[in-house]
Every structure is written in structure tokens, then in C-alpha cells.
Design an enzyme around this catalytic site. Structure first.
Site, PDB file in Angstrom:
ATOM      1  N   GLU A  97       0.847  -1.195   0.000  1.00 21.90           N
ATOM      2  CA  GLU A  97       0.000   0.000   0.000  1.00 21.90           C
ATOM      3  C   GLU A  97       0.884   1.248   0.000  1.00 21.90           C
ATOM      4  O   GLU A  97       2.016   1.217   0.488  1.00 21.90           O
ATOM      5  CB  GLU A  97      -0.911  -0.071   1.249  1.00 21.90           C
ATOM      6  CG  GLU A  97      -1.819   1.093   1.506  1.00 21.90           C
ATOM      7  CD  GLU A  97      -2.843   1.398   0.408  1.00 21.90           C
ATOM      8  OE1 GLU A  97      -2.433   1.570  -0.748  1.00 21.90           O
ATOM      9  OE2 GLU A  97      -4.035   1.537   0.745  1.00 21.90           O
ATOM     10  N   ASP A  98       0.362   2.324  -0.552  1.00 23.16           N
ATOM     11  CA  ASP A  98       1.141   3.571  -0.545  1.00 23.16           C
ATOM     12  C   ASP A  98       1.090   4.237   0.837  1.00 23.16           C
ATOM     13  O   ASP A  98       2.108   4.618   1.395  1.00 23.16           O
ATOM     14  CB  ASP A  98       0.674   4.545  -1.647  1.00 23.16           C
ATOM     15  CG  ASP A  98      -0.831   4.823  -1.635  1.00 23.16           C
ATOM     16  OD1 ASP A  98      -1.568   4.233  -0.806  1.00 23.16           O
ATOM     17  OD2 ASP A  98      -1.278   5.636  -2.471  1.00 23.16           O
ATOM     18  N   ASP A 101      -4.040   5.640   6.089  1.00 21.00           N
ATOM     19  CA  ASP A 101      -4.499   6.898   6.694  1.00 21.00           C
ATOM     20  C   ASP A 101      -5.552   6.541   7.752  1.00 21.00           C
ATOM     21  O   ASP A 101      -5.210   6.236   8.888  1.00 21.00           O
ATOM     22  CB  ASP A 101      -5.044   7.763   5.554  1.00 21.00           C
ATOM     23  CG  ASP A 101      -5.435   9.151   5.988  1.00 21.00           C
ATOM     24  OD1 ASP A 101      -5.030   9.577   7.074  1.00 21.00           O
ATOM     25  OD2 ASP A 101      -6.157   9.837   5.221  1.00 21.00           O
ATOM     26  N   ARG A 165       2.543  11.923  -9.377  1.00 21.57           N
ATOM     27  CA  ARG A 165       2.926  10.542  -9.066  1.00 21.57           C
ATOM     28  C   ARG A 165       4.382  10.263  -9.445  1.00 21.57           C
ATOM     29  O   ARG A 165       5.022   9.391  -8.873  1.00 21.57           O
ATOM     30  CB  ARG A 165       2.035   9.545  -9.828  1.00 21.57           C
ATOM     31  CG  ARG A 165       0.590   9.521  -9.384  1.00 21.57           C
ATOM     32  CD  ARG A 165      -0.112   8.311 -10.010  1.00 21.57           C
ATOM     33  NE  ARG A 165      -1.559   8.384  -9.938  1.00 21.57           N
ATOM     34  CZ  ARG A 165      -2.298   8.002  -8.899  1.00 21.57           C
ATOM     35  NH1 ARG A 165      -1.718   7.547  -7.810  1.00 21.57           N
ATOM     36  NH2 ARG A 165      -3.617   8.088  -8.933  1.00 21.57           N
TER      37      ARG A 165
HETATM   38  P1  5GP Z   1      -7.488   5.125   4.190  1.00 19.58           P
HETATM   39  O1  5GP Z   1      -8.548   4.175   3.734  1.00 19.58           O
HETATM   40  O2  5GP Z   1      -6.397   4.471   5.003  1.00 19.58           O
HETATM   41  O3  5GP Z   1      -8.053   6.341   4.864  1.00 19.58           O
HETATM   42  O4  5GP Z   1      -6.899   5.757   2.908  1.00 19.58           O
HETATM   43  C1  5GP Z   1      -5.936   5.247   2.153  1.00 19.58           C
HETATM   44  C2  5GP Z   1      -5.907   5.940   0.818  1.00 19.58           C
HETATM   45  O5  5GP Z   1      -6.197   7.355   0.904  1.00 19.58           O
HETATM   46  C3  5GP Z   1      -4.508   5.834   0.258  1.00 19.58           C
HETATM   47  O6  5GP Z   1      -4.339   4.635  -0.447  1.00 19.58           O
HETATM   48  C4  5GP Z   1      -4.440   7.079  -0.601  1.00 19.58           C
HETATM   49  O7  5GP Z   1      -4.962   6.799  -1.873  1.00 19.58           O
HETATM   50  C5  5GP Z   1      -5.340   8.096   0.085  1.00 19.58           C
HETATM   51  N1  5GP Z   1      -4.545   9.027   0.913  1.00 19.58           N
HETATM   52  C6  5GP Z   1      -4.558   9.158   2.255  1.00 19.58           C
HETATM   53  N2  5GP Z   1      -3.695  10.105   2.671  1.00 19.58           N
HETATM   54  C7  5GP Z   1      -3.121  10.601   1.548  1.00 19.58           C
HETATM   55  C8  5GP Z   1      -2.112  11.605   1.311  1.00 19.58           C
HETATM   56  O8  5GP Z   1      -1.554  12.266   2.209  1.00 19.58           O
HETATM   57  N3  5GP Z   1      -1.768  11.824   0.013  1.00 19.58           N
HETATM   58  C9  5GP Z   1      -2.328  11.141  -1.026  1.00 19.58           C
HETATM   59  N4  5GP Z   1      -1.903  11.431  -2.250  1.00 19.58           N
HETATM   60  N5  5GP Z   1      -3.267  10.183  -0.842  1.00 19.58           N
HETATM   61  C10 5GP Z   1      -3.648   9.918   0.435  1.00 19.58           C
END
Ligand code: 5GP
Length: 176
Positions: A97-98, A101, A165
Site C-alpha cells: 500500500e502507498d 491513513d 505521481r
Molecule cells: P485510508 O482508507 O487508510 O483512509 O486511505 C488510504 C488511501 O487514501 C490511500 O491509499 C491514498 O490513496 C489516500 N490518501 C490518504 N492520505 C493521503 C495523502 O496524504 N496523500 C495522497 N496522495 N493520498 C492519500
């Protein structure tokens, strides 16, 4: 309205950290085959660099594209835009995963894979961990590149409206 990016993690720092994580994964799975499951699109660059640093007998690739909606419930739902190409039944899966959050996306993907696919094991490898906004805690992050503050970051696979990206570093996006 303009935007600019301030460097948070340099290309060199990313490279060094990936070498450390890859060494750890190679040790943990020594002699085993793994399947890396990349969550599109943000984790593509990370997975390519991570995979090339792994020292394991067989490293398979697969890709999933999911979107998460928090909606009105605390659990939220995910929409599978692209499922795996092949079954991962009986395989060691590492979800790549990138950024984690709120944790919603990764927790739902794990739930989905565990129920639908019966893999031998699933671990999480995320480049970035943003714990400040964590909502869902039903999982452990097994491998994390960097813990970052509650900022919106771009680069090294991560986008803002599909841009940035291709930056070789990770930066904070500022709006001016
Ligand atoms: P989660 O489901 O954990 O809230 O969100 C994960 C996804 O939200 C990540 O895979 C990403 O696509 C997006 N995301 C959350 N924080 C960031 C951030 O600081 N920058 C970017 N570009 N995407 C984020």
C-alpha cells in the site's frame, strides 16, 4: 490558486529505507514464495522498487484497485474496481500500500481477501503510515516505510488529482 511541494522524504532516504524493509521481508519469508498484491495506483512505484530488492525464491505480482467510501457508517465500504487476476489461495500475500491513513481501505481489503481467497497468510507493507487519522484498528501494519505527520503528501506514486505521481521524492502539497 497555485500549489507547491516541499520535500518531506528524499529519494535517497526512500531508497535506503526500502533496502532495510526488503532485507527484513527476505529474512521473515526465507525460502518461501510470496505474492505481492499492489493496491493501485499509488503503490505501483513502491512495489517495483521493493520487489527488486527482495531475495526470495519466487515473487509474484498481482494488482487490485479499490475505492473506499466512509459514508455514514463507521465501518465504511469499499468498491472493487479491479479484482486480482489470479487466486491467492494457499499463498503468502503481502499487501503493498502507498499510505495507511484512516485504515479503512486496508482493513476492508484484508477482510475481502481473507473471506474470498483463503490465502496462507496476509501481511501489510505500507510505504507511509499516517497514524493521526486512524479510525479502523483491526489490523497490524507489519512493515512500514515512514511514519508521517497529518499532511497531504504527493510523489513516489501518490497523487493529487492524478498529478505528481512521478516525483522521485515524497513531498507535502501546499496550496497558496
Ligand atoms: P485510508 O482508507 O487508510 O483512509 O486511505 C488510504 C488511501 O487514501 C490511500 O491509499 C491514498 O490513496 C489516500 N490518501 C490518504 N492520505 C493521503 C495523502 O496524504 N496523500 C495522497 N496522495 N493520498 C492519500
Amino acid at each position: 490558486m497555485g500549489e507547491n511541494v516541499t520535500v518531506l522524504i528524499t529519494e535517497q532516504e526512500i531508497k535506503k529505507r526500502i533496502a532495510v524493509i526488503a532485507a527484513q521481508i527476505s529474512k521473515d519469508y526465507a525460502g518461501e514464495d510470496v505474492c505481492l498484491v499492489c493496491l493501485l495506483k499509488g503503490a505501483v512505484i513502491f512495489m517495483c522498487d521493493l520487489a527488486r530488492a527482495l531475495d526470495l525464491p519466487s515473487v509474484e505480482f498481482d494488482f487490485m484497485d479499490v475505492s473506499s467510501y466512509s459514508g455514514t457508517t463507521s465501518t465504511g465500504i469499499i468498491k472493487i474496481n479491479k479484482d486480482l487476476s489470479d487466486s491467492v489461495e494457499g499463498k503468502h500475500v503481502i499487501l503493498v500500500e502507498d499510505i495507511v491513513d484512516t485504515g479503512l481501505t486496508i482493513s476492508k481489503v484484508i477482510e475481502f481477501l481473507t473471506h474470498q481467497q483463503n490465502p496462507k497468510s496476509i501481511k501489510i507493507c505500507t510505504l507511509l503510515d499516517k497514524p493521526a487519522r486512524r479510525d479502523v484498528n483491526r489490523f497490524n501494519i507489519d512493515y512500514a516505510g515512514f511514519v508521517i505527520p497529518d499532511e497531504f503528501v504527493v510523489g513516489y506514486g501518490l497523487d493529487y488529482e492524478q498529478r505528481y505521481r512521478n516525483l522521485p521524492y515524497i513531498g507535502v502539497l501546499n496550496f497558496s
